[in-house]
Enzyme design. Structure first.
Site, PDB file in Angstrom:
ATOM      1  N   ASN A 175       4.833  78.948  15.400  1.00 42.32           N
ATOM      2  CA  ASN A 175       5.196  79.998  16.336  1.00 42.32           C
ATOM      3  C   ASN A 175       4.803  81.336  15.723  1.00 42.32           C
ATOM      4  O   ASN A 175       5.565  81.955  14.995  1.00 42.32           O
ATOM      5  CB  ASN A 175       6.691  79.958  16.627  1.00 42.32           C
ATOM      6  CG  ASN A 175       7.058  80.874  17.769  1.00 42.32           C
ATOM      7  OD1 ASN A 175       6.441  81.907  17.969  1.00 42.32           O
ATOM      8  ND2 ASN A 175       8.076  80.492  18.511  1.00 42.32           N
ATOM      9  N   ASP A 176       3.591  81.760  16.021  1.00 37.61           N
ATOM     10  CA  ASP A 176       3.059  83.008  15.490  1.00 37.61           C
ATOM     11  C   ASP A 176       4.004  84.179  15.675  1.00 37.61           C
ATOM     12  O   ASP A 176       3.867  85.198  15.015  1.00 37.61           O
ATOM     13  CB  ASP A 176       1.748  83.351  16.226  1.00 37.61           C
ATOM     14  CG  ASP A 176       0.525  82.951  15.411  1.00 37.61           C
ATOM     15  OD1 ASP A 176       0.648  82.769  14.196  1.00 37.61           O
ATOM     16  OD2 ASP A 176      -0.555  82.823  16.014  1.00 37.61           O
ATOM     17  N   CYS A 177       4.908  84.045  16.594  1.00 36.99           N
ATOM     18  CA  CYS A 177       5.747  85.174  16.985  1.00 36.99           C
ATOM     19  C   CYS A 177       7.133  85.159  16.354  1.00 36.99           C
ATOM     20  O   CYS A 177       7.958  86.009  16.668  1.00 36.99           O
ATOM     21  CB  CYS A 177       5.874  85.215  18.503  1.00 36.99           C
ATOM     22  SG  CYS A 177       4.292  85.497  19.299  1.00 36.99           S
TER      23      CYS A 177
END
Lengths: 807, 807
Positions: free
Chosen positions: A482-484
């Site tokens: 989850n890059d975020c």
């Protein structure tokens, strides 16, 4: 509500109206030359790199939307229209766009004249073919004009849309024998040019867009087609384009066919010029000659069809569920090929300018591609591994043209290394090519630092162990899948990138998700080590995996589900103790895929929690409840309005992990239900809600907190297609390659009933007849003989193996 | 052919048709909030930084062109039109756009209804005002709907056009009391928002663009105005916009006026919210209240008019030549203000995304701005000098928001340092503020390294001496004024930047142009040193200048003109010995400005060569003959097709240097002829050829080798306006500030005849009556008394000094 239908026989999606809720696109090309084309003719094409070598201009977020592309205009006695409907929007008596495997056919009819445009990129040719057939469907003779049109991009798509003070002065073209040559910057450092030609005499041409359109006009007002006469304009700066005029006469019922070729050519540095300022056009002339007759074009199109027949033959299913059949046999595999080629670089949501190939992305794309063209998968593995650092970490992205790591984005995404093991494992299972492990592969593209691929995997394996936190769980670094979820970022500057900003040091942010990945992927590393005879290393690996699983059990469990992470300060993320973001999807799927909680009920509990808290009729949201305010300690995930993207949106990429987990615990009906929620063919009937293509996965569907719940965004993005294909082919239909044989272990809804999978692998063909569905645990016969377990040993190449599976 | 006319009384250019050859624009705002507006309502606005804080979206290179902006749509009984003509292109009975000083008024009339939109940014207000007056010009009562429309940009204009996978999910708005609030990303790291309100009850609103337009439609097809009814849509992602619906009734002859306010607001970090997710709107409400009545709007508009009256009062001329008067009194000074504010950052050719303030650019912009608002010029000088390095070199650009140097572009443009001396010299001459030289100014924005501004100038002065080549001429570094003459670059990679690519070391490339600059600008440094009592330093400087002039005489002369440079290998550039690029404009102008060759005939020879080889009816080309092939040893200059940009195009920025040189050698008629060739007001009658605004300078006019000779590009760009104003005001009209007095030394064509300049400087007013023209060398009287020489000593503040100048 539908806007078209599947034609499974032809492997096409047939769009019946120009008025879809969004441009529905297709991809042309599978090697080095690619095109994107919408159902109304919009889009663009490029050679290898969508940023650096773009042939035609496309304006994202234009108004009117999707008005740039390849347009054929007909002026039939003053009545101006296009078979693609756009740009004129002249109403058609008939409209149909067929998106097929690497080609698109757009047909329009008006006033007794039918025009059909077939667009494709031939196998091994660096060109788009536009084959146009016009038919007089009326009772009277017809005499009309037809105009082609493409607008050239000045090669670098980013520069093209920013550097006008230079670019409006540099456009250059040549016109020779009816072919139009785009040669901007060829005079200087480029050795490549484009050509747009047609296999028929032309009545005129235009190469200056403002002349073709008339200054200030939109495409819908294009002056030349409306006047019915080309101006023979030669561009000098401003906006080079290419348009031909054909004068056509048709008797009643008569058809004529024309082949337009839009090609990319390179010349050797010392062979660029025919004379001062005049391109050496030898390559272009050979290309045009190759498509001089419509028959040769037909033959190239047949080759493309055969190419896809062969590709899609590795895995097919016949079941009573048409939607399942078409997803598995056609569209999901097709999208796997597209995302293998594009990664996240070019779609109608990604401009093709900003992103390279992702280390994590492309490793996952391999999972759904490896059976299609294993030799290309092998090459990709070496490319990816070559960008790894000696400590096992990796550039998060690399450039497709140079295959070098992307310094701007850098490293520190701590899930990256493990994905390499997953990709290599899938490749070796598919091919049996253990030899790849001995390939010498550079670190950071430095050949002097080359080590065996196996050594790369070792460093991948060790990385999360060496970067472990106080709970024995892997540190998250910049972010994991989850890059975020940015636990070390603490960004307060507007617009600052969460992925590249300087991270705060000294934290203890750990990822339970990476721990789950380690549990799921680590065993592959152990097997590979053992197969190479390194039992000690295999034992060490197995022991490390066991320790990690225990760490998750000890520190990664919240009571009803798996935690998501520990933050910078050591506080839990994804716990019932907080008001928002209580439960996250990723660790539930991956921890169970890693075998954690299977025996002690945690897995079922976690999956029940997913069902209760995450599931919706449109798929499972990423976390819940969504964040209502910005959490500086969590990063980008909390920047999105609730229900969108990582803040409670539905990701079609991680839903499969829960589906796989359901098959692992044997809940066939839930797995099947979840599969259908997001599979595009099953959403076709709600196209007015879903809005995007009913034949391609989207990255995200708006979640239950969003006012537009059920609306999809970001179709054709990396990873999603692969994971869904892995899920349906290997876990639901249950046929998956292993090191020593084909595992047959179906777990799919009862409504599917009997089905047959044909699988070609390592030269043999397996015909697997699954007699009944609705649960897990089928018993197998191989060529009529019952076997123990669910692994069908690999047969010798050329053989056909009959398998039955019965509950 | 003209498309409008000048209204000098009103200081307006009046455009009489929407069908100009290009969007003709104006600028709103002069402090922190700016707008660009075309004659058909296109454009956008921003707060301080056109990249980072853009309020409204604009698509460069859209088709149809210029379709985004502030549009007012009228639905009069089903007849839909806009007073700005675009986007509907509904024919109007009357159309007129008046671009004035910081405002634009667009008026359209159709079917007995007149609508007039006044757009301006009030002094000291961060908002665009759109004051709309509708008048019933028919004999019957009218009842109709009017719709406002702006589309919001998601703040960072670059991200806005690239990052769709995120941006299409983040748009957020609020609607309260008829005002529309754009708050995308306000939930996270932004503390600013926009508001669009109107001082009247609304009948409806829209904030979702796809609803307003109808999905897939162009602006010309906008659904809501055509339906005559707002949908009250609330944007959730996709494309936030703002539109109001007003229901209006007018008796015959009746007028009504409405004030729309498009504002930018910030809140303190701890005061962002009224309640969860609801903006604290205190600031916006105060802003709207300020414009609640049309009278208050009128008062703000009057303030703006007064502001410009005051600004333009510092230098005025009255002559018999209306074109000269309007250039000097209005449009050239106005453009100086615009380029001072924008540098090269935002025009219809510069997207406002890529460029910061230039060290060289802004220093030159000062030359034409310093008399307008000296205190802002002072601030700018400190900002610029603060980005200088300790060795005298400088960041080539710096960011307007942060005022920090731009690392991406870096340093090494070896003319940069000297421009700082030129700017400071101009400032001190204008103000007498020698105190600025004692200001402590950082190097590289590091306060700990602060030194006096005088020390900065010393390092600027020394830089070309320390970086001198084998002929004693300054090394050129990356490039000098001509950014595209890149003698150390040797680039062979397509698309690579010539300005930032690693330069090759070990060369001896020298610039005769920088040597000329040193000769021209160096004396100012000597004077400043002497005025501070440092005679030794002044003597050293004068001696260095003399040496440099001698070096040019010895090594910079080609026989008929000045050389341009020596290349990396020491070969001459700009010599008769080569076939192409024989003669370049820059050294001819600047060497003569530096006093080289005045006494020995070289200056006249060089200027005659310019006339013979460079001059055209559209101005002087940059060099000749243009390069027909790429010269890797010369760089970007040879990448352009012949006749365009630096490869033989006409630069309105360096033509003035030749004009000044002609005044130095006393050839009034040539100077005057060259001035008129490029001054836009004199080109108004050939607007169909020139194409760009007849009231603003363009960077470049296509040269004699171009197929589109005479066509202008890149209007409103930095530097050009300043140099032309310096030329016409200080050298042709001949009134220029010096340290001890006002120099009066006219040298302008005989046809101009008697004229009067009014000059306000240092608190006094000088009324200078020039009795006759056509040569240089007028004798002066001051308050009736003849004086020696041509310097009128500065008078005490408040006095009015009468000067006559007679040949």
């Amino acid at each position: 509500m539908q806007f078209g239908h599947f034609d499974d026989e032809a492997r096409e999606y047939v769009i019946e109206t120009p008025h879809t809720p969004y441009p529905w696109i297709n991809y042309l090309g599978a090697q080095e030359f690619f095109g994107l084309v919408s159902h109304t003719g919009g889009g663009y094409c490029f050679y290898r790199d969508a940023k650096m070598r773009r042939l035609t201009r496309y304006r994202y977020n234009n108004t009117p939307v999707d008005d740039g592309g390849r347009f054929f205009s007909i002026n039939d006695g003053g009545d101006v229209w296009s078979p693609s409907y756009r740009p004129y929007k002249t109403e058609l008596d008939f409209f149909e766009t067929r998106h097929g495997m690497g080609y698109t056919r757009i047909t329009g009819e008006r006033g007794g004249l039918r025009a059909s445009v077939l667009l494709f990129v031939p196998v091994d040719v660096n060109a788009e073919i536009h084959q146009v057939t016009v038919t007089n469907t009326s009772d009277a003779a017809k005499s009309f004009s037809m105009f082609s049109f493409v607008e050239f991009c000045l090669w670098n798509a980013e520069d093209d849309q920013t550097n006008y003070q230079r670019n409006l002065s540099i456009g250059e073209v040549e016109v020779e024998d009816g072919a139009i040559y785009h040669k901007t910057e060829y005079r200087e450092r480029r050795n490549h040019y484009a050509v747009y030609g047609v296999n028929a005499p032309i009545a005129g041409f235009d190469t200056d867009r403002d002349t073709y359109l008339g200054y200030g006009n939109g495409f819908h007002e294009a002056a030349v087609p409306h006047a019915g006469k080309s101006e023979n304009s030669v561009a000098s700066g401003w906006y080079p384009c290419a348009s031909h005029q054909l004068e056509i006469e048709l008797a009643p019922g008569e058809s004529k066919t024309y082949t337009f070729v839009l090609g990319y050519l390179e010349n050797a540095e010392d062979d660029k010029w025919e004379s001062l300022g005049v391109i050496n056009k030898t390559g272009a002339k050979a290309l045009l000659a190759r498509f001089a007759t419509n028959e040769s074009t037909d033959a190239e199109f047949a080759k493309l069809k055969a190419y896809w027949d062969q590709l899609l033959g590795s895995y097919t299913v016949e079941s009573g569920d048409d939607k399942l059949n078409r997803m598995v046999n056609i569209w999901n595999q097709y999208q796997c090929m597209v995302t293998y080629n594009m990664s996240r670089s070019a779609s109608y949501f990604e401009t093709g300018m900003g992103r390279g190939m992702g280390f994590r992305d492309s490793s996952q794309d391999l999972l759904g591609f490896v059976h299609l063209v294993p030799e290309r998968a092998r090459e990709r593995i070496i490319d990816i591994a070559s960008t790894q650092f000696e400590d096992g970490s990796a550039y998060h992205q690399y450039q497709p043209l140079t295959k070098r790591g992307n310094h701007a984005l850098g490293s520190g995404f701590n899930d990256d290394p493990l994905w390499l093991i997953a990709g290599v494992g899938a490749y070796v299972k598919e091919t049996g090519d253990f030899g790849i492990l001995d390939e010498m592969v550079p670190f950071d593209n430095d050949e002097s630092k080359a080590q065996s691929l196996m050594e790369h995997l070792k460093r991948s394996f060790n990385h999360p162990l060496e970067k472990a936190g106080p709970h024995g769980l892997p540190l998250i670094g910049r972010a994991d899948w989850n890059d975020c979820l940015n636990l070390n970022c603490f960004s307060s500057t507007p617009g600052e990138s969460f992925q590249t900003t300087e991270n705060q040091a000294g934290g203890v942010a750990e990822s339970v998700f990476i721990a789950g990945m380690f549990a799921a992927i680590g065993p592959d590393y152990a097997v590979l080590a053992r197969r190479r005879g390194d039992d000690a290393e295999a034992d060490r690996a197995e022991s490390a995996v066991a320790d990690m699983k225990q760490a998750v059990v000890d520190h990664g469990w919240d009571g009803e589900w798996f935690l998501r992470a520990y933050d910078f300060y050591g506080n839990k993320v994804g716990t019932n103790d907080t008001d928002e973001g209580k439960i996250w999807i990723e660790p539930q799927g991956y921890c169970i895929m890693g075998g954690i909680g299977i025996d002690d009920g945690k897995a079922i509990k976690a999956l029940d929690s997913c069902r209760e808290r995450l599931n919706t009729p449109h798929g499972m949201v990423l976390q819940n409840p969504a964040y209502t305010t910005y959490k500086i300690e969590l990063g980008e995930v909390s920047t999105y309005p609730p229900g969108y993207k990582e803040n409670g949106g539905i990701f079609c990429h991680n839903n499969p992990w829960v589906i796989i987990a359901e098959t692992i615990v044997g809940r066939a009906e839930y797995a099947w239900e979840y599969y259908k929620q997001i599979a595009p063919a099953y959403r076709e009937e709600i196209s007015e809600v879903h809005r995007l293509e009913p034949y391609a996965y989207a990255q995200m569907i708006a979640g239950k907190d969003a006012s537009r719940h059920g609306e999809a965004k970001n179709s054709w993005l990396t990873g999603t297609a692969s994971w869904n294909f892995v899920t349906v082919s290997q876990y639901l239909l249950g046929v998956r390659a292993d090191y020593d044989g084909l595992v047959v272990d179906p777990c799919i809804g009862e409504e599917v009933g009997e089905y047959t999978v044909r699988r070609q692998i390592r030269g043999a063909t397996y015909v697997i007849n699954v007699k009944s569905t609705g649960a897990k645990g089928a018993r197998l016969t191989v060529d009529g003989v019952p076997i123990e377990g669910n692994t069908v040993p690999y047969a010798v190449a050329g053989s056909i193996v009959q398998v039955t599976a019965t509950l």
